[in-house]
Write an enzyme that holds these catalytic residues in place. Structure first.
Site, PDB file in Angstrom:
ATOM      1  N   LYS A 200       0.842  -1.199   0.000  1.00  0.00           N
ATOM      2  CA  LYS A 200       0.000   0.000   0.000  1.00  0.00           C
ATOM      3  C   LYS A 200       0.876   1.248   0.000  1.00  0.00           C
ATOM      4  O   LYS A 200       1.508   1.585   0.994  1.00  0.00           O
ATOM      5  CB  LYS A 200      -0.908   0.053   1.238  1.00  0.00           C
ATOM      6  CG  LYS A 200      -1.992   1.129   1.062  1.00  0.00           C
ATOM      7  CD  LYS A 200      -2.689   1.503   2.343  1.00  0.00           C
ATOM      8  CE  LYS A 200      -1.972   2.532   3.154  1.00  0.00           C
ATOM      9  NZ  LYS A 200      -1.735   3.818   2.443  1.00  0.00           N
ATOM     10  N   SER A 254       5.524   7.317  10.258  1.00  0.00           N
ATOM     11  CA  SER A 254       5.660   8.045  11.521  1.00  0.00           C
ATOM     12  C   SER A 254       5.665   7.092  12.720  1.00  0.00           C
ATOM     13  O   SER A 254       5.096   6.000  12.668  1.00  0.00           O
ATOM     14  CB  SER A 254       4.511   9.042  11.667  1.00  0.00           C
ATOM     15  OG  SER A 254       3.288   8.355  11.745  1.00  0.00           O
ATOM     16  N   GLU A 275      10.144   0.984  10.429  1.00  0.00           N
ATOM     17  CA  GLU A 275      11.156   2.028  10.230  1.00  0.00           C
ATOM     18  C   GLU A 275      10.440   3.336  10.501  1.00  0.00           C
ATOM     19  O   GLU A 275       9.610   3.759   9.701  1.00  0.00           O
ATOM     20  CB  GLU A 275      11.665   2.025   8.779  1.00  0.00           C
ATOM     21  CG  GLU A 275      12.398   0.785   8.368  1.00  0.00           C
ATOM     22  CD  GLU A 275      13.760   0.663   9.001  1.00  0.00           C
ATOM     23  OE1 GLU A 275      14.222   1.629   9.645  1.00  0.00           O
ATOM     24  OE2 GLU A 275      14.369  -0.402   8.852  1.00  0.00           O
ATOM     25  N   CYS A 309      13.653  10.509   6.900  1.00  0.00           N
ATOM     26  CA  CYS A 309      13.518  10.009   8.273  1.00  0.00           C
ATOM     27  C   CYS A 309      14.808  10.260   9.065  1.00  0.00           C
ATOM     28  O   CYS A 309      14.754  10.448  10.273  1.00  0.00           O
ATOM     29  CB  CYS A 309      13.115   8.555   8.295  1.00  0.00           C
ATOM     30  SG  CYS A 309      14.113   7.536   7.241  1.00  0.00           S
ATOM     31  N   GLU A 406       9.740  15.423  15.687  1.00  0.00           N
ATOM     32  CA  GLU A 406      10.104  15.308  14.267  1.00  0.00           C
ATOM     33  C   GLU A 406       9.281  16.319  13.467  1.00  0.00           C
ATOM     34  O   GLU A 406       8.059  16.308  13.503  1.00  0.00           O
ATOM     35  CB  GLU A 406       9.809  13.888  13.758  1.00  0.00           C
ATOM     36  CG  GLU A 406      10.167  13.719  12.300  1.00  0.00           C
ATOM     37  CD  GLU A 406      10.016  12.279  11.790  1.00  0.00           C
ATOM     38  OE1 GLU A 406       8.925  11.704  11.916  1.00  0.00           O
ATOM     39  OE2 GLU A 406      10.999  11.740  11.253  1.00  0.00           O
TER      40      GLU A 406
HETATM   41  P1  NAI Z   1       1.916   8.093   8.464  1.00  0.00           P
HETATM   42  O1  NAI Z   1       2.995   7.394   9.180  1.00  0.00           O
HETATM   43  O2  NAI Z   1       0.596   8.148   9.159  1.00  0.00           O
HETATM   44  O3  NAI Z   1       1.696   7.432   7.025  1.00  0.00           O
HETATM   45  C1  NAI Z   1       2.584   6.525   6.430  1.00  0.00           C
HETATM   46  C2  NAI Z   1       1.818   5.380   5.791  1.00  0.00           C
HETATM   47  O4  NAI Z   1       1.043   4.704   6.770  1.00  0.00           O
HETATM   48  C3  NAI Z   1       0.830   5.799   4.700  1.00  0.00           C
HETATM   49  O5  NAI Z   1       0.837   4.795   3.697  1.00  0.00           O
HETATM   50  C4  NAI Z   1      -0.500   5.790   5.440  1.00  0.00           C
HETATM   51  O6  NAI Z   1      -1.606   5.613   4.592  1.00  0.00           O
HETATM   52  C5  NAI Z   1      -0.327   4.620   6.376  1.00  0.00           C
HETATM   53  N1  NAI Z   1      -1.143   4.633   7.600  1.00  0.00           N
HETATM   54  C6  NAI Z   1      -1.554   5.720   8.314  1.00  0.00           C
HETATM   55  N2  NAI Z   1      -2.248   5.326   9.393  1.00  0.00           N
HETATM   56  C7  NAI Z   1      -2.297   3.976   9.384  1.00  0.00           C
HETATM   57  C8  NAI Z   1      -2.859   2.987  10.248  1.00  0.00           C
HETATM   58  N3  NAI Z   1      -3.515   3.316  11.361  1.00  0.00           N
HETATM   59  N4  NAI Z   1      -2.716   1.689   9.926  1.00  0.00           N
HETATM   60  C9  NAI Z   1      -2.023   1.334   8.826  1.00  0.00           C
HETATM   61  N5  NAI Z   1      -1.471   2.214   7.975  1.00  0.00           N
HETATM   62  C10 NAI Z   1      -1.589   3.522   8.238  1.00  0.00           C
HETATM   63  O7  NAI Z   1       2.440   9.555   8.147  1.00  0.00           O
HETATM   64  P2  NAI Z   1       1.692  10.831   7.504  1.00  0.00           P
HETATM   65  O8  NAI Z   1       0.353  11.004   8.122  1.00  0.00           O
HETATM   66  O9  NAI Z   1       1.765  10.743   6.037  1.00  0.00           O
HETATM   67  O10 NAI Z   1       2.648  12.013   7.972  1.00  0.00           O
HETATM   68  C11 NAI Z   1       2.553  12.569   9.258  1.00  0.00           C
HETATM   69  C12 NAI Z   1       3.919  12.811   9.847  1.00  0.00           C
HETATM   70  O11 NAI Z   1       4.591  11.589  10.002  1.00  0.00           O
HETATM   71  C13 NAI Z   1       4.860  13.638   9.015  1.00  0.00           C
HETATM   72  O12 NAI Z   1       4.701  14.995   9.251  1.00  0.00           O
HETATM   73  C14 NAI Z   1       6.201  13.173   9.481  1.00  0.00           C
HETATM   74  O13 NAI Z   1       6.578  13.871  10.641  1.00  0.00           O
HETATM   75  C15 NAI Z   1       5.976  11.753   9.840  1.00  0.00           C
HETATM   76  N6  NAI Z   1       6.457  10.845   8.796  1.00  0.00           N
HETATM   77  C16 NAI Z   1       7.646  10.247   8.993  1.00  0.00           C
HETATM   78  C17 NAI Z   1       8.173   9.408   8.052  1.00  0.00           C
HETATM   79  C18 NAI Z   1       9.476   8.762   8.266  1.00  0.00           C
HETATM   80  O14 NAI Z   1       9.948   8.036   7.393  1.00  0.00           O
HETATM   81  N7  NAI Z   1      10.108   8.973   9.389  1.00  0.00           N
HETATM   82  C19 NAI Z   1       7.489   9.158   6.758  1.00  0.00           C
HETATM   83  C20 NAI Z   1       6.201   9.814   6.666  1.00  0.00           C
HETATM   84  C21 NAI Z   1       5.737  10.631   7.652  1.00  0.00           C
END
Ligand code: NAI
Ligand code: MG
Length: 502
Positions: A200, A254, A275, A309, A406
């Site tokens: 996904k 996140s 990760e 990240c 972050e």
């Molecule tokens: P997120 O971690 O919520 O989303 C990443 C992935 O997880 C997306 O594919 C999303 O659809 C999926 N996802 C979200 N909630 C889920 C759940 N409950 N169960 C299963 N899958 C789920 O991050 P988002 O909302 O895009 O960004 C928010 C913040 O997260 C950013 O501002 C940033 O600070 C952080 N982030 C950090 C990352 C990293 O690699 N360290 C990458 C992306 C976001």
């Protein structure tokens, strides 16, 4: 109605064709609409214009994708392939990614906002290298032989050996910052070990994963081995984490979402690798080569608009060179020309979305409210597109939100180092432990600090150096497990011990 992205006219013929229609889910080798009929739009963050509509997977679609992956794993064509055949197919996939590099880079640039040259020579090249590296592992997965003592069976003697078996159907949930690279990082080891996949992509950036799924089929990877199901986290993502037919979840994103996934996965005892986020320190010593350290630290934070990240978002500089280093980084930040992905003179692109721009903007505001001083930037850019000025904060302290949380944007917070015995403790003063860098010409400082820092990757006189042969992952709340290198094989295999009386 929202306007179309102006950059669609800049796409080459192949990418333009790809976005000229609603992109369906890729399940069991077929392009199918969502069972609900729902779609969502993906945007170009350079002007918030629409690129195209994408089918929105829900629980029913996830179930179909899991069934397809399950059939291939439980005795289907895929389960019967020899390792060398898996290797050959992954190599062929890497060749196809390389042949379609321009198209993939254009799709990545318009969907994520990153500048086209970075997408082309960074992301796509890295995905190719990573797939080639993982292809080689398919034929090198080995167990051990053991001679157990079994003390309570006096007469008998035993031999044991271990088998590394594929973990099964893997649900892979990835973020939007490096969409194609993340997809390759996830499917590469799954395919090498003999697993099957339900992938996904993030809702902000579904396009390159969908194209990669098509290339898997073109490479000859059987239908149903790699299924790509764009959708939202709270629906499609949750359905994957709860589905009893998925054996493992591999997640990048996140820390907050990672924790929710970890908790939910326990119910079906899925294997989980995570990760997660970071707040990685960059430590600049007075003896550092400043011609390397200043531009290096600037790239350490501003690369990919800070949406990395391992972004070096906390900067610690020895007091005697603090002004020189922070002003040097601020000069670089001020010199960047912000612009859309396809603008030839752009040096920094937009953030991925309006939501991310607002989020980073509110962190910048909280820094200013708590008394930090911006040497450069300090504002989101008003008007079209999700641009944020690259910001260098000084006059900060450990209790500020901008030092602890972050931000995931082009924002660095600098603090001076006075006490040399305290450096590791300050660097480790975070819930995270993903990356860190040390800038020095003194070997003792470099390796002494590297040993004390609690982080999965420590770089010396460099930052954000990631390679398929080098394990990558987090200490502390930055995650579980190591991707890449030989370590990744453990993430995608179960160890079986076979013991025989001889
Ligand atoms: P997120 O971690 O919520 O989303 C990443 C992935 O997880 C997306 O594919 C999303 O659809 C999926 N996802 C979200 N909630 C889920 C759940 N409950 N169960 C299963 N899958 C789920 O991050 P988002 O909302 O895009 O960004 C928010 C913040 O997260 C950013 O501002 C940033 O600070 C952080 N982030 C950090 C990352 C990293 O690699 N360290 C990458 C992306 C976001
Ligand atoms: Mg997008």
């Amino acid at each position: 109605m929202t306007a179309q992205s102006a950059q669609i006219s800049k796409l080459g013929a192949a990418a333009r064709r790809f976005v000229s229609q609603t992109r369906n889910l890729l399940i069991n080798g077929e392009h199918v609409p969502a069972r609900s009929g729902k779609t969502f739009e993906t945007f170009d963050p350079a002007d918030n214009g629409v690129i195209c509509a994408v089918a929105e997977a829900g629980a029913e679609d996830i179930d179909l994708a899991v069934q397809a992956a399950r059939r291939q794993f439980d005795g289907g064509e895929w389960s019967k392939l020899r390792p060398s055949e898996r290797e050959r197919l992954i190599l062929r996939l890497a060749d196809l990614v390389e042949q379609h590099a321009d198209e993939l880079a254009e799709l990545e640039a318009i969907d994520n906002g990153k500048l086209l040259p970075y997408a082309r020579f960074g992301d796509v090249s890295m995905a190719v290298d990573f797939l080639r590296y993982m292809a080689g592992w398919a034929t090198k997965i080995e167990g051990r032989t053991i001679h157990p003592s079994v003390p309570y069976v006096q007469e008998a003697r035993f031999w044991s050996y271990t088998l590394k078996e594929p973990v099964g159907v893997v649900g892979q949930i990835i973020p939007w910052n490096f969409p194609l690279v993340m997809a390759a990082w996830k499917i590469g080891p799954a395919l090498a070990t003999g697993c099957t996949v339900v992938l996904k992509p993030a809702e902000q950036t579904p396009l390159t994963a969908l194209r990669l799924g098509e290339l898997c089929l073109e490479a000859g990877i059987p239908a149903g081995v790699v299924n790509v199901v764009p959708g939202f986290g709270h629906t499609a993502g949750v359905a994957m984490v709860e589905h009893p037919g998925i054996d493992k979840i591999a997640f990048t994103g996140s820390t907050e979402t990672g924790k929710a996934i970890g908790r939910a996965a326990v119910d079906t005892m899925k294997r989980v690798s995570l990760e997660l986020g970071g707040k990685s320190p960059m430590i600049v010593m007075a003896d550092a080569d400043m011609d390397v350290a200043i531009p290096g630290a600037a790239m350490g934070i501003f690369f990919n608009q800070g949406q990395v990240c391992t972004a070096g978002s906390r900067l610690y500089v020895q007091r005697s060179v603090f002004d020189k280093v922070t002003e040097g980084i601020a000069e670089i930040a001020k010199s960047f020309k912000l612009g859309p992905a396809f603008a030839e003179d752009a040096q920094l692109g937009p953030l991925v979305s309006k939501a991310q721009q607002e989020r980073v903007g509110s962190y910048i505001q909280s820094g200013l409210d708590q008394g930090a001083v911006a040497l450069s930037g300090g504002r989101v850019v008003e008007g079209q597109g999700c641009f944020v000025e690259p910001t260098v904060f000084v006059n900060a302290n450990r209790d500020m939100k901008i030092v602890q949380e972050e931000i995931f944007g082009p924002v660095i917070v600098a603090q001076p180092i006075d006490d040399l015995d305290d450096i590791a403790a300050v660097a480790n003063d975070t819930i995270y432990g993903l990356g860190a860098s040390i800038w020095t010409t003194n070997l003792n400082t470099a390796h002494g600090l590297a040993a004390k820092i609690r982080a999965g990757s420590v770089w010396i006189n460099s930052h954000n150096i990631v390679d398929p042969a080098v394990p990558f992952g987090g200490f502390k709340q930055s995650g579980y497990g190591r991707e890449m290198g030989q370590e990744v094989i453990d993430l995608y295999t179960e160890t079986k011990a076979v013991t025989m009386m001889v």
